[in-house]
Design a protein around this motif. Structure first.
Motif, PDB file in Angstrom:
ATOM      1  N   LEU A   1       8.120  -7.372  -3.501  1.00  0.00           N
ATOM      2  CA  LEU A   1       8.334  -6.310  -2.517  1.00  0.00           C
ATOM      3  C   LEU A   1       8.516  -4.954  -3.196  1.00  0.00           C
ATOM      4  N   VAL A   2       9.244  -4.945  -4.302  1.00  0.00           N
ATOM      5  CA  VAL A   2       9.439  -3.696  -5.039  1.00  0.00           C
ATOM      6  C   VAL A   2       8.129  -3.238  -5.679  1.00  0.00           C
ATOM      7  N   GLU A   3       7.398  -4.198  -6.242  1.00  0.00           N
ATOM      8  CA  GLU A   3       6.127  -3.866  -6.883  1.00  0.00           C
ATOM      9  C   GLU A   3       5.131  -3.328  -5.856  1.00  0.00           C
ATOM     10  N   LEU A   4       5.184  -3.843  -4.638  1.00  0.00           N
ATOM     11  CA  LEU A   4       4.331  -3.339  -3.567  1.00  0.00           C
ATOM     12  C   LEU A   4       4.596  -1.852  -3.342  1.00  0.00           C
ATOM     13  N   GLY A   5       5.870  -1.492  -3.246  1.00  0.00           N
ATOM     14  CA  GLY A   5       6.205  -0.083  -3.038  1.00  0.00           C
ATOM     15  C   GLY A   5       5.765   0.797  -4.189  1.00  0.00           C
ATOM     16  N   ARG A   6       5.924   0.306  -5.409  1.00  0.00           N
ATOM     17  CA  ARG A   6       5.553   1.105  -6.581  1.00  0.00           C
ATOM     18  C   ARG A   6       4.044   1.308  -6.684  1.00  0.00           C
ATOM     19  N   ARG A   7       3.305   0.226  -6.494  1.00  0.00           N
ATOM     20  CA  ARG A   7       1.843   0.367  -6.608  1.00  0.00           C
ATOM     21  C   ARG A   7       1.276   1.153  -5.429  1.00  0.00           C
ATOM     22  N   GLY A   8       1.857   0.948  -4.255  1.00  0.00           N
ATOM     23  CA  GLY A   8       1.349   1.647  -3.086  1.00  0.00           C
ATOM     24  C   GLY A   8       1.562   3.147  -3.154  1.00  0.00           C
TER      25      GLY A   8
END
Length: 363
Positions: A161-168
């Motif tokens: 979930l955190v990686e989603l926010g960072r990449r997005g």
């Protein structure tokens, strides 16, 4: 929906009682293990499961077997942060279908909601999100009687979930805090990744996000990029580029809305820059109704997605915007008088027969 709609209130995304159900581990899961140096057969043997189970994408496993696999991963890797590495060291294109879809959402909140809906369709657990006083709290819920989820599994979910926010967003976003049942590990992998205060030895696992960051736009918000999901979806979305008439524009907008799970009149009208009344009137001028176009577009896309055997039936339901697989099954029965799985088997068998006939030598 704007952030102000959520201010100073608690928002529970699901409160239904969960029933135990089997699940599948996607090929992306096993590829991630291999890239990080773990052998899937070795993991399966350590979990007391058949060493070739990962080669059969039709196999369902129980929750206890899933947990055994996660425990084997941590034992063989010797790395408490291995689940985090699986999330952050896997390329976007190699992630599970829900992650790819979520990357092309409008913002972090929209992306998280796509992951939540995917979990509800395809996993035995659910992500539950509650918002209050500018904070979004994320927890995981399992059916009653389920043994505690392995810590490595929880942390992989939070990291995703955190990686989603960072990449997005293209920003190194950090949670406000993370609470983990795990005892403090001897390594700093957790702290290095999350970049926020971590409370080890907590009573429950919890990821707490800054709700103001959830509205940050995703750089890759482009529905056409969903073609990365698979060839069937790519073919379906090519029509977005060829909007010869108004009906095609509406159908293209519907396809873009399906993955967001909100394919309604308001969303389509907003995307096309029209009022709902004008949208309905213009569709009527072509002798159609919005409901007719929605059902027909969804039916055609269902056929295309089901024809791609790499996409699980539950994932098809997710990509078509359904909130649960039962709703998709009911709709498909109305269209074709058979279930999606039966239709897939029938059409796959027909295609195989055609290929075999074409390969026969001429007399």
């Amino acid at each position: 929906m704007t952030p102000s709609m959520y201010a100073n209130q608690i928002r529970i995304m699901t409160t239904t009682k969960l029933a135990a159900r089997p699940c599948k581990l996607p090929a992306a899961f096993w590829r991630s293990l291999e890239r990080l140096g773990l052998s899937p057969p070795a993991v399966l043997r350590a979990a007391s499961l058949p060493a070739t189970l990962h080669l059969d994408d039709t196999v369902f496993i129980s929750t206890s077997q899933l947990f055994a696999i996660w425990r084997a991963i941590e034992a063989l890797s010797g790395d408490p942060a291995f689940g985090i590495r699986m999330a952050c060291e896997t390329s976007s294109a190699q992630h599970m279908i829900a992650f790819v879809s979520a990357l092309y959402a409008a913002n972090w909140r929209d992306g998280l909601e796509r992951i939540v809906r995917y979990k509800r369709l395809c996993s035995p657990d659910e992500l539950r999100m509650a918002e209050q006083d500018g904070k979004m709290s994320v927890t995981s819920a399992w059916p009653d009687g389920t043994a505690p989820e392995p810590c490595i599994s929880v942390e992989a979910s939070f990291a995703l979930l955190v990686e989603l926010g960072r990449r997005g967003t293209g920003q190194r976003l950090a949670p406000l805090r993370v609470e983990l049942r795990r005892r403090a590990p001897g390594s700093d992998g957790h702290a290095a990744f999350f970049g926020c205060p971590i409370r080890f030895g907590a009573q429950a696992d919890r990821l707490v996000l800054d709700a103001t960051q959830l509205a940050l736009p995703f750089r890759g918000h482009n529905p056409e990029m969903l073609g990365m999901v698979g060839p069937a979806l790519a073919a379906a979305l090519r029509e977005i580029e060829a909007q010869a008439n108004f009906e095609q524009q509406v159908r293209a907008a519907l396809r873009r809305a399906f993955a967001a799970g909100r394919a309604d009149v308001a969303m389509v009208a907003r995307e096309l820059g029209l009022s709902e009344r004008t949208l309905q009137r213009r569709i009527g001028e072509e002798g159609k109704t919005f409901r007719l176009l929605l059902d027909d577009t969804r039916r055609n896309l269902a056929h295309q997605l089901l024809s791609d055997l790499s996409i699980d039936v539950k994932e098809v339901a997710f990509l078509l915007g359904y909130q649960d697989s039962n709703s998709f099954n009911r709709a498909f029965r109305q269209w074709e008088q058979v279930t999606p799985l039966t239709w897939r088997r029938m059409t796959a068998g027909h295609a195989s027969l055609l290929v075999s006939r074409q390969s026969l030598p001429d007399n």
